[in-house]
Design an enzyme around this catalytic site. Structure first.
Site, PDB file in Angstrom:
ATOM      1  N   ASN A   1       3.038  -8.285  11.984  1.00 43.96           N
ATOM      2  CA  ASN A   1       1.824  -7.481  11.992  1.00 43.96           C
ATOM      3  C   ASN A   1       0.579  -8.315  11.698  1.00 43.96           C
ATOM      4  OD1 ASN A   1       3.024  -5.128  12.744  1.00 43.96           O
ATOM      5  ND2 ASN A   1       2.653  -4.028  10.845  1.00 43.96           N
TER       6      ASN A   1
ATOM      7  N   ARG B   1      -6.477   7.227   9.856  1.00 42.10           N
ATOM      8  CA  ARG B   1      -6.367   6.296   8.732  1.00 42.10           C
ATOM      9  C   ARG B   1      -6.943   4.925   9.092  1.00 42.10           C
ATOM     10  NH1 ARG B   1      -0.089   6.985   7.339  1.00 42.10           N
ATOM     11  NH2 ARG B   1      -0.059   7.234   9.623  1.00 42.10           N
TER      12      ARG B   1
ATOM     13  N   ARG C   1       4.571   1.344  17.445  1.00 42.41           N
ATOM     14  CA  ARG C   1       3.137   1.537  17.620  1.00 42.41           C
ATOM     15  C   ARG C   1       2.853   3.019  17.780  1.00 42.41           C
ATOM     16  NH1 ARG C   1       2.327  -1.497  22.996  1.00 42.41           N
ATOM     17  NH2 ARG C   1       4.346  -0.473  23.293  1.00 42.41           N
TER      18      ARG C   1
ATOM     19  N   LYS D   1      -3.200  -2.487   5.647  1.00 41.37           N
ATOM     20  CA  LYS D   1      -2.411  -2.612   4.417  1.00 41.37           C
ATOM     21  C   LYS D   1      -1.434  -3.785   4.476  1.00 41.37           C
ATOM     22  CE  LYS D   1       1.354   0.747   5.253  1.00 41.37           C
ATOM     23  NZ  LYS D   1       2.508  -0.106   4.910  1.00 41.37           N
TER      24      LYS D   1
ATOM     25  N   PHE E   1      -3.058  -7.502  23.183  1.00 39.78           N
ATOM     26  CA  PHE E   1      -3.905  -7.699  22.001  1.00 39.78           C
ATOM     27  C   PHE E   1      -5.034  -8.695  22.256  1.00 39.78           C
ATOM     28  CE2 PHE E   1      -0.258  -5.650  20.348  1.00 39.78           C
ATOM     29  CZ  PHE E   1      -0.664  -4.986  19.201  1.00 39.78           C
TER      30      PHE E   1
ATOM     31  N   CYS F   1      -1.121   0.544   9.529  1.00 38.44           N
ATOM     32  CA  CYS F   1      -0.299  -0.652   9.297  1.00 38.44           C
ATOM     33  C   CYS F   1      -1.093  -1.926   9.058  1.00 38.44           C
ATOM     34  CB  CYS F   1       0.652  -0.871  10.481  1.00 38.44           C
ATOM     35  SG  CYS F   1       1.903   0.419  10.659  1.00 38.44           S
TER      36      CYS F   1
ATOM     37  N   PHE G   1       9.081  -1.378  14.025  1.00 38.84           N
ATOM     38  CA  PHE G   1       8.037  -2.031  14.809  1.00 38.84           C
ATOM     39  C   PHE G   1       7.516  -1.027  15.838  1.00 38.84           C
ATOM     40  CE2 PHE G   1      10.870  -5.362  13.286  1.00 38.84           C
ATOM     41  CZ  PHE G   1       9.964  -6.289  12.751  1.00 38.84           C
TER      42      PHE G   1
ATOM     43  N   PRO H   1     -11.310  -6.783  23.330  1.00 34.53           N
ATOM     44  CA  PRO H   1     -12.220  -6.605  22.193  1.00 34.53           C
ATOM     45  C   PRO H   1     -12.395  -5.136  21.856  1.00 34.53           C
ATOM     46  CG  PRO H   1     -13.477  -7.052  24.172  1.00 34.53           C
ATOM     47  CD  PRO H   1     -12.020  -7.197  24.551  1.00 34.53           C
TER      48      PRO H   1
ATOM     49  N   ASP I   1      12.588  16.130   4.127  1.00 36.32           N
ATOM     50  CA  ASP I   1      11.230  15.873   3.665  1.00 36.32           C
ATOM     51  C   ASP I   1      10.936  16.732   2.447  1.00 36.32           C
ATOM     52  OD1 ASP I   1       8.640  14.458   5.215  1.00 36.32           O
ATOM     53  OD2 ASP I   1       8.107  15.931   3.696  1.00 36.32           O
TER      54      ASP I   1
END
Length: 464
Positions: free
Chosen positions: A210, A334, A156, A265, A251, A262, A154, A254, A33
């Site tokens: 996504n 974010r 989460r 964007k 998903f 993710c 992928f 509510p 990094d």
């Protein structure tokens, strides 16, 4: 067979999870990094990311000698690169101008490592990138002896380690079949389905997946609004839908909207891709518009609960916000829908105090918020006209609601996640209202002008 020598550039959610998990599978991995302070913290066993199981994997991988962390400015980084067989690029690709992914960091890294890579090395894009990026990076590398592979993640947040080690599928795309198979072999012990394809298809699979999830979440929120209007129960509706294997149970819960690093964007990037190809992707546009509308709908519901009407003034209304992160299980702020709702509440004149178990009051990321953040939920609730649940933290179910009832001004909860049990709240003296839940009875302790309705929240699932 000797384990491939793997270098992972970038130690964020994707990079550190990738490196630690590959090391746990027996591969020799170096995580690099540009942030030397972050590398030093990793060397001391300090993990900035709230991700279940990740710290343990980093510790065990380091102790076993399979995982090493270095700064990209260290001499050792160049040595590791010169001996690498596979290099993963896991650097940020944030939303840029017009919604396109900003590839500036990624392209800079490719230029920096180009001359250091050994012949026969394979470079892998793990970051989410627009279709055509593999071709673009191949041109930047200017190395005919180095292969480029797309291997989208992928993962989460809050479930990243589990998602990596128990994937639904592994997608690998490249014009070089041998290089693609080499990357796929890293995951062989996981016994997951492997999708071998070209790079452009692999890149598009990530966006397509996504954006489909974003559409599904927006659909679930729209159905919840319809339930509110029709007197139906969204939990039962979602359960009835979820048993259909073609739809699935995930998903369908509510909430105040979708967000995170993710979906916002990626939906914008897919729209930009479609526009560049003269295709109007109205379905994705509608999902984004529905999500933005959801923020306002939640504010309208809060306004109605505390004032008795959706046109009531919020000036001087004090609200306790429970949850700021975009979802439970992560400390990521974010594009959090909680912050979007909070901003609208502030614009409406409400006074806010927030509490989140993963956000410390001294956190530098909240320094610019126009409202205070406390480390005590009871302090947040003191004098509140309503408590608003914005993030589905399980801890909120275990709060001392009887004690909270003694410090609020009005014992009302607006639960935008349908997280809490209305019966338990009723026994503590609170009224409860959620999303897409039918009214059952009003709490006698709540003034008529600020009366909430009670319904039993039984969420089907928690959105990622």
């Amino acid at each position: 067979m000797t384990s491939p020598r793997v270098v992972v550039i970038g130690t964020g959610y994707v990079g550190l999870t990738t490196g630690a998990c590959l090391a746990s599978l027996g591969h020799a991995v170096v995580c690099a990094d540009a942030d030397q302070d972050k590398v030093d913290r990793l060397a001391r066993g300090r993990i900035d990311i709230l991700e279940p199981g990740l710290a343990e994997l980093v510790t065990s991988g380091t102790a076993a000698g399979r995982l090493t962390c270095v700064g990209t400015s260290e001499k050792a980084f160049g040595r590791f690169l010169r001996n690498a067989e596979i290099v993963f690029l896991c650097v940020p690709t944030p939303m840029g101008a017009g919604g396109l992914a900003d590839l500036g960091i990624l392209e800079t890294v490719v230029r920096q490592i180009s001359e250091l890579l050994p012949p026969g090395c394979t470079v892998v894009t793990k970051s989410t990138v627009p279709v055509g990026t593999a071709t673009r990076l191949t041109q930047l590398l200017r190395r005919d002896d180095v292969s480029m592979v797309s291997n989208p993640e992928f993962l989460r947040e809050g479930n990243a380690v589990r998602d990596f080690l128990h994937p639904d599928r592994v997608v690998v795309g490249s014009a070089d079949r041998e290089a693609a198979e080499q990357v796929a072999s890293l995951y062989a012990s996981l016994n997951a389905p492997i999708v071998l394809t070209d790079a452009a298809s692999a890149e598009l699979i990530k966006y397509a997946a996504n954006c489909f999830l974003a559409v599904k979440l927006s659909y679930a929120n729209a159905i919840a609004e319809l339930c509110d209007r029709a007197g139906a129960d969204v939990a039962d509706v979602a359960a009835g839908m979820g048993f259909d294997r073609r739809i699935g149970k995930e998903f369908l819960a509510p909430g105040p909207g979708w967000g995170g690093s993710c979906l916002p964007k990626d939906t914008s990037a897919l729209l930009q891709l479609a526009d560049s190809m003269d295709f109007e992707f109205r379905l994705v546009r509608a999902a984004i518009d529905t999500n933005i509308r959801q923020h306002k709908r939640v504010v309208d519901k809060i306004r109605e609960v505390v004032t008795g009407t959706r046109l009531g003034s919020m000036s001087g209304v004090r609200l306790a916000l429970l949850g700021l992160t975009f979802k439970a299980g992560t400390n990521d702020l974010r594009d959090s829908p909680a912050l979007a709702v909070a901003a609208l509440l502030r614009e409406a004149g409400a006074e806010l105090v927030a509490y989140d178990p993963a956000v410390d009051s001294a956190d530098s990321r909240i320094a610019d918020l126009p409202f205070p953040v406390t480390d005590d939920p009871h302090h947040a609730a003191r004098g509140a006209d309503a408590i608003v649940v914005l993030t589905e933290w399980p801890e909120f179910r275990e709060l001392d609601w009887h004690r909270l009832a003694t410090v609020v001004r009005t014992p009302v909860v607006v639960d935008t996640r349908n997280l809490l049990d209305a019966s338990s709240l009723s026994r503590a003296g609170f009224g409860w209202t959620g999303l897409g839940k039918p009214p059952r009875s009003a709490m006698a302790t709540v003034p008529p002008s600020r009366r909430a309705v009670e319904a039993v929240p039984t969420p089907v699932t928690t959105p990622a």
